[in-house]
Design a protein around this motif. Structure first.
Motif, PDB file in Angstrom:
ATOM      1  N   HIS A 116      52.817  32.984  33.177  1.00 25.68           N
ATOM      2  CA  HIS A 116      52.877  32.855  34.631  1.00 25.68           C
ATOM      3  C   HIS A 116      52.824  34.229  35.300  1.00 25.68           C
ATOM      4  CE1 HIS A 116      54.222  31.510  38.591  1.00 25.68           C
ATOM      5  NE2 HIS A 116      53.644  30.378  38.232  1.00 25.68           N
ATOM      6  N   LYS A 117      53.481  35.210  34.728  1.00 27.88           N
ATOM      7  CA  LYS A 117      53.439  36.577  35.263  1.00 27.88           C
ATOM      8  C   LYS A 117      52.016  37.131  35.178  1.00 27.88           C
ATOM      9  CE  LYS A 117      55.723  41.041  34.772  1.00 27.88           C
ATOM     10  NZ  LYS A 117      56.741  41.813  34.062  1.00 27.88           N
ATOM     11  N   LEU A 118      51.357  36.920  34.037  1.00 27.73           N
ATOM     12  CA  LEU A 118      49.983  37.370  33.858  1.00 27.73           C
ATOM     13  C   LEU A 118      49.052  36.636  34.818  1.00 27.73           C
ATOM     14  CD1 LEU A 118      48.017  39.129  32.272  1.00 27.73           C
ATOM     15  CD2 LEU A 118      48.014  37.381  30.483  1.00 27.73           C
ATOM     16  N   LEU A 119      49.241  35.347  34.956  1.00 27.65           N
ATOM     17  CA  LEU A 119      48.453  34.539  35.890  1.00 27.65           C
ATOM     18  C   LEU A 119      48.550  35.115  37.301  1.00 27.65           C
ATOM     19  CD1 LEU A 119      47.029  31.836  36.844  1.00 27.65           C
ATOM     20  CD2 LEU A 119      49.336  30.924  37.048  1.00 27.65           C
ATOM     21  N   ASN A 120      49.764  35.384  37.750  1.00 27.68           N
ATOM     22  CA  ASN A 120      49.961  35.918  39.090  1.00 27.68           C
ATOM     23  C   ASN A 120      49.292  37.281  39.269  1.00 27.68           C
ATOM     24  OD1 ASN A 120      51.322  33.774  40.253  1.00 27.68           O
ATOM     25  ND2 ASN A 120      53.289  34.463  39.467  1.00 27.68           N
ATOM     26  N   SER A 121      49.298  38.101  38.235  1.00 19.89           N
ATOM     27  CA  SER A 121      48.661  39.418  38.347  1.00 19.89           C
ATOM     28  C   SER A 121      47.140  39.295  38.408  1.00 19.89           C
ATOM     29  CB  SER A 121      49.081  40.321  37.191  1.00 19.89           C
ATOM     30  OG  SER A 121      48.466  39.939  35.993  1.00 19.89           O
ATOM     31  N   LEU A 122      46.575  38.264  37.779  1.00 23.17           N
ATOM     32  CA  LEU A 122      45.123  38.097  37.758  1.00 23.17           C
ATOM     33  C   LEU A 122      44.581  37.375  38.986  1.00 23.17           C
ATOM     34  CD1 LEU A 122      44.597  37.218  33.999  1.00 23.17           C
ATOM     35  CD2 LEU A 122      43.992  39.349  35.153  1.00 23.17           C
ATOM     36  N   ILE A 123      45.382  36.548  39.622  1.00 23.52           N
ATOM     37  CA  ILE A 123      44.862  35.789  40.767  1.00 23.52           C
ATOM     38  C   ILE A 123      45.148  36.454  42.097  1.00 23.52           C
ATOM     39  CG2 ILE A 123      44.946  33.602  39.529  1.00 23.52           C
ATOM     40  CD1 ILE A 123      47.397  32.843  41.159  1.00 23.52           C
TER      41      ILE A 123
ATOM     42  N   VAL B 227      38.555  34.340  33.755  1.00 18.73           N
ATOM     43  CA  VAL B 227      38.377  34.548  32.311  1.00 18.73           C
ATOM     44  C   VAL B 227      36.913  34.378  31.928  1.00 18.73           C
ATOM     45  CG1 VAL B 227      39.002  33.726  30.012  1.00 18.73           C
ATOM     46  CG2 VAL B 227      40.758  33.915  31.783  1.00 18.73           C
ATOM     47  N   LEU B 228      36.230  33.335  32.462  1.00 23.99           N
ATOM     48  CA  LEU B 228      34.821  33.141  32.145  1.00 23.99           C
ATOM     49  C   LEU B 228      33.956  34.280  32.681  1.00 23.99           C
ATOM     50  CD1 LEU B 228      35.695  30.368  31.133  1.00 23.99           C
ATOM     51  CD2 LEU B 228      33.702  29.425  32.265  1.00 23.99           C
ATOM     52  N   LYS B 229      34.255  34.757  33.867  1.00 30.44           N
ATOM     53  CA  LYS B 229      33.449  35.800  34.498  1.00 30.44           C
ATOM     54  C   LYS B 229      33.644  37.162  33.832  1.00 30.44           C
ATOM     55  CE  LYS B 229      32.708  38.104  38.889  1.00 30.44           C
ATOM     56  NZ  LYS B 229      33.133  38.223  40.279  1.00 30.44           N
ATOM     57  N   ASN B 230      34.890  37.490  33.484  1.00 26.63           N
ATOM     58  CA  ASN B 230      35.203  38.830  32.982  1.00 26.63           C
ATOM     59  C   ASN B 230      35.426  38.910  31.481  1.00 26.63           C
ATOM     60  OD1 ASN B 230      35.365  40.116  35.646  1.00 26.63           O
ATOM     61  ND2 ASN B 230      37.117  38.771  35.922  1.00 26.63           N
TER      62      ASN B 230
ATOM     63  N   SER C 101      42.196  39.497  28.872  1.00 31.12           N
ATOM     64  CA  SER C 101      43.632  39.799  28.996  1.00 31.12           C
ATOM     65  C   SER C 101      44.487  38.885  28.118  1.00 31.12           C
ATOM     66  CB  SER C 101      44.081  39.697  30.458  1.00 31.12           C
ATOM     67  OG  SER C 101      43.508  40.709  31.216  1.00 31.12           O
ATOM     68  N   ASN C 102      44.018  38.639  26.906  1.00 33.17           N
ATOM     69  CA  ASN C 102      44.714  37.787  25.928  1.00 33.17           C
ATOM     70  C   ASN C 102      44.786  36.326  26.334  1.00 33.17           C
ATOM     71  OD1 ASN C 102      45.272  39.897  24.085  1.00 33.17           O
ATOM     72  ND2 ASN C 102      46.923  40.573  25.423  1.00 33.17           N
ATOM     73  N   ILE C 103      44.006  35.928  27.324  1.00 36.84           N
ATOM     74  CA  ILE C 103      43.918  34.527  27.728  1.00 36.84           C
ATOM     75  C   ILE C 103      42.549  34.007  27.293  1.00 36.84           C
ATOM     76  CG2 ILE C 103      43.865  32.923  29.668  1.00 36.84           C
ATOM     77  CD1 ILE C 103      45.690  34.844  31.175  1.00 36.84           C
TER      78      ILE C 103
END
Length: 83
Positions: free
Chosen positions: A75-82, A17-20, A31-33
């Motif tokens: 959690h779904k969004l987290l998994n897609s981003l990591i 989130v900080l980088k992008n 991404s809304n986070i």
């Protein structure tokens, strides 16, 4: 609920989130986070809708949310981003 959150995933997401993300004042959003930290960097937060995750200095995570569906979405969004 089967999903969990660990310190490694939190830190990875925080850095993504900080980088992008785009910065408004002291908060980054991607991404809304939203992600931010205190002045000395010892406490970090990640927020999504009504959910807030707090990481304290020694890696202890606090999780607060109103709706279980929000945690599932996060959690779904987290998994897609990591991945």
């Amino acid at each position: 609920m089967n999903a969990t959150l660990n310190t490694k995933d939190f830190l990875y997401l925080f850095n993504v989130v900080l980088k992008n993300g785009s910065k408004t004042k002291d908060v980054y959003e991607f991404s809304n986070i939203r992600a931010w930290h205190d002045a000395d960097g010892y406490t970090c937060w990640v927020a999504y809708k009504d959910l807030t995750v707090t990481m304290l200095f020694h890696g202890k995570l606090g999780l607060d949310f109103e709706k279980e569906d929000t945690f599932k979405e996060f959690h779904k969004l987290l998994n897609s981003l990591i991945k």
